[in-house]
Write a protein that holds these residues in place. Structure first.
Motif, PDB file in Angstrom:
ATOM      1  N   ILE A  54      52.674 -23.305 -63.649  1.00 55.46           N
ATOM      2  CA  ILE A  54      51.627 -22.357 -63.250  1.00 55.46           C
ATOM      3  C   ILE A  54      50.751 -22.037 -64.459  1.00 55.46           C
ATOM      4  CG2 ILE A  54      52.959 -20.255 -63.757  1.00 55.46           C
ATOM      5  CD1 ILE A  54      51.778 -19.087 -61.092  1.00 55.46           C
TER       6      ILE A  54
ATOM      7  N   PHE B  29      47.691 -19.062 -65.767  1.00 57.04           N
ATOM      8  CA  PHE B  29      47.340 -17.682 -65.431  1.00 57.04           C
ATOM      9  C   PHE B  29      45.842 -17.404 -65.443  1.00 57.04           C
ATOM     10  CE2 PHE B  29      47.891 -17.551 -70.034  1.00 57.04           C
ATOM     11  CZ  PHE B  29      46.770 -16.848 -70.441  1.00 57.04           C
TER      12      PHE B  29
ATOM     13  N   THR C 104      42.865 -16.266 -62.097  1.00 57.05           N
ATOM     14  CA  THR C 104      43.626 -15.633 -61.019  1.00 57.05           C
ATOM     15  C   THR C 104      43.874 -14.183 -61.405  1.00 57.05           C
ATOM     16  OG1 THR C 104      45.528 -15.854 -59.537  1.00 57.05           O
ATOM     17  CG2 THR C 104      45.949 -16.218 -61.881  1.00 57.05           C
TER      18      THR C 104
ATOM     19  N   PHE D 288      49.100 -14.281 -59.064  1.00 56.10           N
ATOM     20  CA  PHE D 288      49.979 -14.945 -60.017  1.00 56.10           C
ATOM     21  C   PHE D 288      51.448 -14.607 -59.754  1.00 56.10           C
ATOM     22  CE2 PHE D 288      52.286 -14.722 -64.078  1.00 56.10           C
ATOM     23  CZ  PHE D 288      52.114 -16.007 -64.559  1.00 56.10           C
TER      24      PHE D 288
ATOM     25  N   ASP E 244      44.269 -23.113 -65.477  1.00 51.26           N
ATOM     26  CA  ASP E 244      44.449 -22.800 -64.062  1.00 51.26           C
ATOM     27  C   ASP E 244      44.897 -24.006 -63.256  1.00 51.26           C
ATOM     28  OD1 ASP E 244      41.817 -23.869 -64.480  1.00 51.26           O
ATOM     29  OD2 ASP E 244      41.207 -23.139 -62.509  1.00 51.26           O
TER      30      ASP E 244
END
Length: 145
Positions: free
Chosen positions: A6, A8, A11, A16, A118
C-alpha cells in the motif's frame, strides 16, 4: 504467504486505514528509507503505530533494509524517473544486502509493505516482493491494496 502493499499518498486516512483493516493486515512493514517526514501526515513514524493498532489491530515495523539508498533515490530523481535505471540499481542493492537471508517468508504472511507511492507499478515495494519471490520460489502471493 499472503502479502499486501500500500501507498499513502493521494488518499485520506479513512480510505488508507479502511483498506488495511478490510484486507485483514496483521502487520505493516514500512519500507521507506525515511519514515518521519512532516509531509507523511498520518503515516509519520511517531503516529502510524498508534493508528494501526487502534484502528486496525495491526502491528508496525520499520525495515530500512528494504528501502533504496539516498544515492539510488537521488539518481532516480536526476534521471527524471528512469524506472529501468532505478530498478536495476535497487535490485542490485537487495542482492548485495542478501535480504532473502535477512528475512523469512513467514514474516510477510498477512503483512503489508508500506511506501509513499500511491500506485505499485513504479514503486520499490513491488520490487521487494518480486525480488523475494524470485529467491523464495514464489512463496509470496502479492496483492496491492
Amino acid at each position: 504467504m499472503n502479502v499486501m502493499t500500500i501507498g499513502f499518498t493521494k488518499t485520506n486516512a479513512e480510505n488508507f486505514f479502511g483498506r488495511i483493516k478490510a484486507a485483514g493486515v496483521k502487520k505493516v512493514i514500512d519500507v521507506r528509507l525515511h519514515n518521519s517526514s512532516q509531509l507523511a501526515g498520518f503515516a509519520k513514524a511517531d503516529d502510524l503505530p498508534f493508528f494501526l493498532k487502534e484502528l486496525c489491530g495491526a502491528d508496525y515495523t520499520h525495515e530500512p533494509l528494504l528501502a533504496p539508498t539516498e544515492e539510488i533515490i537521488a539518481a532516480f530523481k536526476k534521471q527524471k524517473g528512469d524506472w529501468n535505471v532505478f530498478r536495476e540499481a535497487f535490485l542490485g542493492l537487495m542482492a548485495e544486502r542478501k535480504i532473502e537471508s535477512q528475512f523469512n517468508a513467514e514474516m510477510f504472511d498477512d503483512a503489508c509493505l508500506l511506501c509513499s507511492e500511491d500506485k505499485p507499478h513504479h514503486c520499490h515495494r513491488t520490487l521487494v516482493c518480486d525480488y523475494l519471490n524470485g529467491k523464495w520460489g514464489g512463496r509470496l502471493s502479492v496483492r496491492h491494496l
